[in-house]
Scaffold this motif. Sequence first.
Motif, short mmCIF file in Angstrom:
data_model
loop_
_atom_site.label_atom_id
_atom_site.label_comp_id
_atom_site.label_asym_id
_atom_site.label_seq_id
_atom_site.Cartn_x
_atom_site.Cartn_y
_atom_site.Cartn_z
N UNK A 105 6.22 3.01 -3.07
CA UNK A 105 5.41 4.07 -2.13
C UNK A 105 4.00 3.90 -2.06
N UNK A 106 3.60 2.93 -2.64
CA UNK A 106 1.99 2.46 -2.70
C UNK A 106 2.11 1.47 -1.40
N UNK A 107 0.75 1.34 -1.02
CA UNK A 107 0.36 0.37 0.26
C UNK A 107 0.23 -1.09 -0.18
N UNK A 119 7.92 -9.13 6.00
CA UNK A 119 9.27 -9.14 5.89
C UNK A 119 9.77 -9.01 4.24
N UNK A 120 8.75 -9.99 3.64
CA UNK A 120 9.37 -10.09 2.10
C UNK A 120 9.00 -8.52 1.42
N UNK A 121 8.06 -7.74 2.00
CA UNK A 121 7.76 -6.54 1.09
C UNK A 121 9.22 -5.68 1.52
N UNK A 122 9.88 -5.81 2.80
CA UNK A 122 11.11 -5.24 2.60
C UNK A 122 12.32 -5.70 1.92
N UNK A 123 12.20 -6.97 1.77
CA UNK A 123 13.51 -7.71 0.84
C UNK A 123 12.98 -7.23 -0.60
N UNK A 124 11.89 -7.22 -1.01
CA UNK A 124 11.33 -6.77 -2.38
C UNK A 124 11.68 -5.36 -2.84
N UNK A 136 7.67 2.33 1.70
CA UNK A 136 7.00 1.05 2.23
C UNK A 136 5.80 1.63 3.23
N UNK A 137 4.58 1.21 2.99
CA UNK A 137 3.36 1.75 3.64
C UNK A 137 2.60 0.36 3.77
N UNK A 138 2.02 0.11 5.09
CA UNK A 138 1.48 -1.14 5.14
C UNK A 138 -0.01 -1.07 5.43
N UNK A 156 -5.63 -1.54 -0.04
CA UNK A 156 -4.14 -1.60 -0.34
C UNK A 156 -4.06 -1.97 -1.74
N UNK A 157 -2.58 -1.55 -2.21
CA UNK A 157 -2.40 -1.90 -3.54
C UNK A 157 -1.73 -2.85 -4.11
N UNK A 158 -0.80 -3.64 -3.09
CA UNK A 158 -0.17 -4.87 -3.66
C UNK A 158 -0.10 -5.78 -2.66
N UNK A 159 0.14 -7.31 -2.89
CA UNK A 159 0.01 -8.29 -1.67
C UNK A 159 1.06 -9.32 -2.40
N UNK A 160 1.95 -9.61 -1.38
CA UNK A 160 2.72 -10.58 -1.58
C UNK A 160 2.51 -12.16 -0.94
N UNK A 161 2.40 -13.01 -1.78
CA UNK A 161 2.04 -14.39 -1.18
C UNK A 161 2.51 -15.36 -2.00
#
Length: 284
Positions: A105-107, A119-124, A136-138, A156-161
């Motif tokens: 629920x965070x950004x 896209x990977x935020x959805x998969x996570x 999911x908030x972006x 923002x709160x988290x980042x996927x890379x």
Amino acid sequence: MKQINIGGVPEHFNLAWYLGLKNGEYKEEGINLRWKDYFGGTGAMCKGLRNGDIDMAVILTEGIVKDIIAGNKSKIVQIFVETPLIWGIHVAAKSSYQTINDLKGTKAAISRYGSGSHLMAYINAENNGWDIKKDLVFEVIKNLDGAVEGLTEGKADYFMWEKFTTKPLVDNGTFRRVGNCPSAWPCFVIAVREEFLKTNKEDVKTILNIVNSTTAEFKDIPSIDRMIANRYEQEIEDVQEWLSLTEWSQENISKQTIKKVQDELFALNIIPEKWEYKDLVFDL
């Protein structure tokens, strides 16, 4: 000499291209291959292909599949990296979030809509049983520098890379990694604009033959670990771990893999429909 423009992320995965360019291997075949770094990742490369800024791209599999279905007139011609991408899930070093589930629920910081980080935020979220619509908030941050600013300033709160690309930022106390999320398919493919492919098929074949000869022997290049560590400012132990986990490919993507990617994207409502293999892939 024919000029051909290609784009990719400025990361260790693409060192094989740099080595071929440095050695003049493409020019020997009458091709002036011009490499363009895309710091904005997949979304920026998709735009580059659509606009004709580049003719080819080394691009995330799920990102180009989504964008072709969304109207990008390009085709996948080969897998580049066979192994999955390991996405690190990062928060600011001083963040109170400690686990992946804390992030529900965070950004999420994303480079742009349709990008790999998006896209990977959805998969996570799916992997962790979150509600895709509610949890999911972006926040669009454009690139890695934008993510540093966004997480540090609390936009923002988290980042996927990619885990190893961001490792120096974990080591220096900018980010803290709370988990990993591997993709479920080969991570990078090579895509080419359809219009370019029609009249330049032999040149594309030549380019692939050159880079494939480099990737087939990539791990045997003397001191390759040191070269990567120096060029990409990484610790040699991290590079050695990455090399042990990474395999390149010299083959095209299979029907089974295309089905798997589309099944996942469709289930998450990222694509509105599934396409035939021949509409996404071109066999040279």
